[in-house]
Design an enzyme around this catalytic site. Structure first.
Site, PDB file in Angstrom:
ATOM      1  N   LYS A  45      -0.253  11.090   1.265  1.00 30.46           N
ATOM      2  CA  LYS A  45      -0.456  10.171   0.136  1.00 30.46           C
ATOM      3  C   LYS A  45      -1.618  10.627  -0.748  1.00 30.46           C
ATOM      4  O   LYS A  45      -2.631  11.115  -0.248  1.00 30.46           O
ATOM      5  CB  LYS A  45      -0.742   8.780   0.704  1.00 30.46           C
ATOM      6  CG  LYS A  45      -1.125   7.734  -0.319  1.00 30.46           C
ATOM      7  CD  LYS A  45       0.061   7.264  -1.121  1.00 30.46           C
ATOM      8  CE  LYS A  45      -0.363   6.539  -2.408  1.00 30.46           C
ATOM      9  NZ  LYS A  45       0.708   6.488  -3.398  1.00 30.46           N
ATOM     10  N   ASN A  69       8.106   3.083  -9.035  1.00 32.57           N
ATOM     11  CA  ASN A  69       6.932   2.627  -8.301  1.00 32.57           C
ATOM     12  C   ASN A  69       5.717   2.639  -9.198  1.00 32.57           C
ATOM     13  O   ASN A  69       5.568   3.493 -10.064  1.00 32.57           O
ATOM     14  CB  ASN A  69       6.705   3.475  -7.042  1.00 32.57           C
ATOM     15  CG  ASN A  69       5.795   4.653  -7.304  1.00 32.57           C
ATOM     16  OD1 ASN A  69       4.563   4.518  -7.313  1.00 32.57           O
ATOM     17  ND2 ASN A  69       6.377   5.798  -7.556  1.00 32.57           N
ATOM     18  N   VAL A  71       2.532   2.031  -7.552  1.00 37.59           N
ATOM     19  CA  VAL A  71       1.575   1.785  -6.472  1.00 37.59           C
ATOM     20  C   VAL A  71       0.147   1.968  -7.000  1.00 37.59           C
ATOM     21  O   VAL A  71      -0.740   1.171  -6.682  1.00 37.59           O
ATOM     22  CB  VAL A  71       1.851   2.729  -5.279  1.00 37.59           C
ATOM     23  CG1 VAL A  71       0.738   2.639  -4.241  1.00 37.59           C
ATOM     24  CG2 VAL A  71       3.192   2.393  -4.639  1.00 37.59           C
ATOM     25  N   LEU A  73      -1.915   4.719  -6.610  1.00 38.43           N
ATOM     26  CA  LEU A  73      -2.809   5.520  -5.758  1.00 38.43           C
ATOM     27  C   LEU A  73      -3.632   4.700  -4.779  1.00 38.43           C
ATOM     28  O   LEU A  73      -4.829   4.934  -4.608  1.00 38.43           O
ATOM     29  CB  LEU A  73      -3.742   6.370  -6.631  1.00 38.43           C
ATOM     30  CG  LEU A  73      -3.056   7.449  -7.468  1.00 38.43           C
ATOM     31  CD1 LEU A  73      -4.075   8.132  -8.374  1.00 38.43           C
ATOM     32  CD2 LEU A  73      -2.378   8.488  -6.585  1.00 38.43           C
ATOM     33  N   CYS A 131       0.012  11.595 -12.047  1.00 34.23           N
ATOM     34  CA  CYS A 131       0.340  10.225 -11.641  1.00 34.23           C
ATOM     35  C   CYS A 131       0.444   9.341 -12.874  1.00 34.23           C
ATOM     36  O   CYS A 131      -0.523   9.179 -13.611  1.00 34.23           O
ATOM     37  CB  CYS A 131      -0.718   9.648 -10.700  1.00 34.23           C
ATOM     38  SG  CYS A 131      -0.260   7.980 -10.187  1.00 34.23           S
ATOM     39  N   ASN A 194       6.463  15.154 -10.641  1.00 29.94           N
ATOM     40  CA  ASN A 194       6.089  13.783 -10.302  1.00 29.94           C
ATOM     41  C   ASN A 194       7.106  12.854 -10.987  1.00 29.94           C
ATOM     42  O   ASN A 194       8.150  13.317 -11.450  1.00 29.94           O
ATOM     43  CB  ASN A 194       4.649  13.524 -10.771  1.00 29.94           C
ATOM     44  CG  ASN A 194       3.973  12.456  -9.919  1.00 29.94           C
ATOM     45  OD1 ASN A 194       4.562  11.416  -9.638  1.00 29.94           O
ATOM     46  ND2 ASN A 194       2.751  12.710  -9.507  1.00 29.94           N
ATOM     47  N   GLY A 219      13.984   9.587  -7.460  1.00 28.10           N
ATOM     48  CA  GLY A 219      15.236   9.370  -6.743  1.00 28.10           C
ATOM     49  C   GLY A 219      16.355  10.210  -7.349  1.00 28.10           C
ATOM     50  O   GLY A 219      16.129  10.958  -8.311  1.00 28.10           O
TER      51      GLY A 219
HETATM   52  C1  LIG Z   1       6.307   5.045  -3.696  1.00 21.95           C
HETATM   53  C2  LIG Z   1       5.905   6.390  -4.248  1.00 21.95           C
HETATM   54  C3  LIG Z   1       4.567   6.786  -4.198  1.00 21.95           C
HETATM   55  C4  LIG Z   1       4.172   8.020  -4.705  1.00 21.95           C
HETATM   56  N1  LIG Z   1       2.845   8.403  -4.622  1.00 21.95           N
HETATM   57  C5  LIG Z   1       2.480   9.641  -5.042  1.00 21.95           C
HETATM   58  C6  LIG Z   1       1.127  10.108  -4.883  1.00 21.95           C
HETATM   59  O1  LIG Z   1       0.272   9.414  -4.342  1.00 21.95           O
HETATM   60  N2  LIG Z   1       0.807  11.353  -5.334  1.00 21.95           N
HETATM   61  C7  LIG Z   1       1.752  12.173  -5.916  1.00 21.95           C
HETATM   62  O2  LIG Z   1       1.432  13.294  -6.282  1.00 21.95           O
HETATM   63  N3  LIG Z   1       3.029  11.760  -6.062  1.00 21.95           N
HETATM   64  C8  LIG Z   1       3.415  10.524  -5.648  1.00 21.95           C
HETATM   65  N4  LIG Z   1       4.729  10.122  -5.784  1.00 21.95           N
HETATM   66  C9  LIG Z   1       5.690  11.050  -6.409  1.00 21.95           C
HETATM   67  C10 LIG Z   1       6.475  11.818  -5.349  1.00 21.95           C
HETATM   68  O3  LIG Z   1       5.617  12.580  -4.541  1.00 21.95           O
HETATM   69  C11 LIG Z   1       7.520  12.730  -6.015  1.00 21.95           C
HETATM   70  O4  LIG Z   1       6.871  13.660  -6.840  1.00 21.95           O
HETATM   71  C12 LIG Z   1       8.502  11.956  -6.866  1.00 21.95           C
HETATM   72  O5  LIG Z   1       8.804  10.723  -6.278  1.00 21.95           O
HETATM   73  C13 LIG Z   1       9.800  12.720  -7.122  1.00 21.95           C
HETATM   74  O6  LIG Z   1      10.511  12.955  -5.915  1.00 21.95           O
HETATM   75  P1  LIG Z   1      11.731  12.023  -5.408  1.00 21.95           P
HETATM   76  O7  LIG Z   1      12.700  11.907  -6.549  1.00 21.95           O
HETATM   77  O8  LIG Z   1      12.290  12.737  -4.231  1.00 21.95           O
HETATM   78  O9  LIG Z   1      11.152  10.685  -5.074  1.00 21.95           O
HETATM   79  C14 LIG Z   1       5.137   8.883  -5.290  1.00 21.95           C
HETATM   80  C15 LIG Z   1       6.482   8.483  -5.324  1.00 21.95           C
HETATM   81  C16 LIG Z   1       6.884   7.262  -4.807  1.00 21.95           C
HETATM   82  C17 LIG Z   1       8.340   6.874  -4.856  1.00 21.95           C
END
Ligand SMILES: Cc1cc2nc3c(=O)[nH]c(=O)nc-3n(C[C@H](O)[C@H](O)[C@H](O)COP(=O)(O)O)c2cc1C
Ligand SMILES: Cc1cc2nc3c(=O)[nH]c(=O)nc-3n(C[C@H](O)[C@H](O)[C@H](O)COP(=O)(O)OP(=O)(O)OC[C@H]3O[C@@H](n4cnc5c(N)ncnc54)[C@H](O)[C@@H]3O)c2cc1C
Ligand code: FES
Lengths: 304, 243
Positions: A45, A69, A71, A73, A131, A194, A219
């Site tokens: 995270k 999301n 969230v 950080l 982010c 991201n 997603g």
């Molecule tokens: C709930 C959630 C929290 C995330 N928190 C972070 C984070 O703290 N730092 C970061 O670099 N990316 C964060 N991401 C982004 C993911 O690491 C990733 O880059 C992004 O979701 C794309 O991949 P996916 O389509 O497989 O979800 C977060 C994504 C989600 C869904």
């Protein structure tokens, strides 16, 4: 026997599948579901200097084939992460650990990266300049080649022991130019993407669903865009790429590697199915056989 | 926590916009009343969380209110269809804290987990009493089931169409109780919190990304630090709640 192993900056991964930052806690929570030593690596995270609560709830909304999301950080701060969370993970897990670092100023990035560089528990540093859920930080560093290069240079000046990956935002005009700027500033690799800045409105209440109004979309919905961006960045740089965005099957992994990724991260898919990464890893050998692939290393960028 | 396939045994209307769904499958991951399940629905990215109303070996019951697309789709599902379910999620209620005369207070779609709780309190030889709050007569459900447990059941309706007119808090004044267990809309929880004279446990809802503690999508502040509603909750103790 097919060979699923890959190598990033001299670090060997038994396979290219890495749970993405923010979707896998600090890893050890997933040991409840399966033996996490099957993973290629774990990306933790996003971590800041001080503890952060993050944004108010609701932090989650849904889109067609994806999740938003906001969230913001939430994390206990770099000291607690390195001193308490990572030892808990290391206790049960023996593959590489990627520390995802965030910040609100250049100094904060530098501070956290220096700490991560010193920690024996961190193998790779991933600098999140993308982010979308925090104000005056995060993504604002990742949307122009100049600021991305500046953060990269500052971090590379103090990190001596570990590869530094810069994690890029898709919310930028020219992602290839940003990647190039990071490479020139000394980045050892690029992670992308991201989440996409997005929002939903509750029609009954006629108000935004997310307390933060906007959030980041990820997603399966974003997979084709992530793939295109990895493709473009692969053409622009020579350093390794970790491909991220919408990956949920072994076929997606192969497709992302053909576009130019050396490894991949799986995010949202873990939230829907806690076994997602394990399943992808188990499915990889038969998928490789189906497509006549003997070694995953050999297909990196093979689509070009 | 487990991921299991469940088969729908029945899925019938129980009141206006409220459905009762019975599922068969491995329920061994459930450790306490007040825990919830997270159901995958075809065509929707996020799972949908529902409290376990009651359970036994290989069978569990939920009640759900149709509020949006996912629950509307659920209401059309037929027996024998199977569902991918995460089960045994959340902390659930702590039975040990109840004292001899716990008061259970539920509002609308928050009522279901209190039924499983009431049953287990009775098994432990406690004397629970329950207050159930509804908007209107047409939305009443689970009332007979509570009465069949032989416990005192007080009904309130906001429009006065049945029982005491008003809110659950209007029926609290004359009750004698050792502890409170409650679940319902947040405004109701807060009113109960302010009116209650004993300690107690309050079950919260939040929009969830995972339901098992991985995404930090559901965190709230408490007097004892940040808690994830899905993993450290949904049940919080009165002493720790910050409104
Ligand atoms: C709930 C959630 C929290 C995330 N928190 C972070 C984070 O703290 N730092 C970061 O670099 N990316 C964060 N991401 C982004 C993911 O690491 C990733 O880059 C992004 O979701 C794309 O991949 P996916 O389509 O497989 O979800 C977060 C994504 C989600 C869904
Ligand atoms: C721990 C817990 C237990 C619950 N138990 C019950 C129960 O026993 N009976 C019941 O009727 N309802 C219960 N709910 C609420 C139920 O989850 C929502 O009504 C349902 O998810 C709505 O889905 P939808 O697709 O119809 O609505 P939509 O509004 O179309 O859903 C869109 C998104 O928002 C989420 N969402 C919408 N409303 C809520 C809400 N109130 N809480 C959490 N997420 C929401 C959905 O899960 C989905 O991700 C519970 C919620 C939680 C968190
Ligand atoms: S919903 Fe993911 S941590 Fe609670």
């Amino acid at each position: 026997m097919v060979d699923t192993s890959v190598e990033l900056n001299g670090i060997k991964f038994q396979n290219p599948v890495i749970p993405a930052s923010g979707t896998f806690g600090y890893g050890y929570e997933f040991a409840h579901w399966y033996d996490i030593n099957c993973l290629g690596a774990i990306c933790i995270k996003g971590t800041t200097k001080e503890p952060r609560f993050g944004n108010d709830c609701p932090r989650i909304a849904e889109g067609p084939s994806g999740i938003l999301n906001a969230v913001g950080l939430e994390n206990p701060g770099i000291h607690k992460v390195l001193d308490e969370e990572l030892p808990k993970l290391r206790h049960i897990y023996h593959q590489p650990i990627i520390a995802n670092i965030s910040g609100f100023s250049k100094d904060e990035y530098v501070y956290c990266c220096a700490k991560a560089d010193e920690s024996p528990l961190v193998d790779i540093i991933e600098v999140n300049i993308s982010c979308p859920n925090v104000h005056n930080g995060g993504m604002s560093f990742g949307t122009s080649p100049e600021s991305a290069g500046e953060i990269t240079k500052a971090v590379k000046t103090i990190v001596h022991n570990k590869p530094v990956y810069i994690k890029l935002s898709p919310n930028a005009m020219d992602i290839a130019a940003i990647a190039k700027s990071c490479e020139e500033a000394g980045a050892d690799g690029i992670s992308l993407i991201n989440t996409f800045l997005a929002m939903r409105i509750d029609i009954k209440k006629k108000k935004p669903i997310l307390a933060n109004v906007t959030g980041g979309l990820s997603g399966p919905a974003v997979f084709p865009i992530a793939l295109r961006m990895v493709w473009q960045v692969y053409e622009a740089v020579r350093i390794p790429i970790i491909g991220i965005g919408g990956i949920s099957t072994a076929d997606d992994v192969i497709e992302m590697m053909l576009a130019g990724a050396t490894a991949v991260q799986v995010g949202a898919a873990n939230l829907k199915n806690p076994y997602a990464c394990k399943k992808i890893i188990e499915d990889l050998p038969s998928a490789m056989e189906r497509y006549g692939i003997k070694s995953l290393k050999s297909i990196i960028g093979g689509g070009h | 926590m487990k991921k299991e396939l469940f088969e729908i045994i029945s899925n019938d209307i129980a009141a206006e916009n409220i459905f009762k769904m019975e599922l068969s499958g491995d329920t061994s991951a459930i450790t306490a009343p007040g825990q919830f399940i997270n159901i995958e629905l075809q065509g929707y990215f996020l799972r949908r969380p529902f409290s376990v109303c009651d359970w036994e070996d290989y069978k569990l019951t939920i009640y759900y209110k149709v509020v949006g697309k996912g629950t509307a789709e659920m209401s059309c599902m037929k027996p024998c269809e199977s569902l991918d379910v995460l089960i045994g999620l959340g902390n659930g209620y702590n039975l040990a804290a109840s004292g001899d005369r716990p008061l259970l207070i539920g509002g609308g779609a928050g009522i279901p987990p209190l039924f499983g709780l009431a049953k287990r309190l009775i098994e432990e030889r406690k004397q629970p009493e329950v207050i159930l709050g509804f908007n209107t007569y047409m939305e009443m459900f689970l009332v007979e089931e509570f009465q069949n447990l032989g416990i005192k059941t007080t009904i309130t309706t906001a429009d006065g169409s049945h029982g005491t007119k008003g809110f659950v808090t209007d029926a609290m004044a004359d009750k004698n109780y050792s502890y409170i267990y409650t679940c319902g809309p947040e405004a109701m929880l807060k009113a109960v919190y302010e009116k209650s004279i004993s300690s107690g446990e309050f079950s919260f809802e939040e929009r969830m990304g995972c339901g098992f503690g991985a995404c930090m999508g559901c965190t709230c502040r408490t007097k004892y630090g940040n808690k994830r509603i899905c993993k450290d909750g949904p049940v919080l103790r009165k002493e720790e709640i910050i409104w």
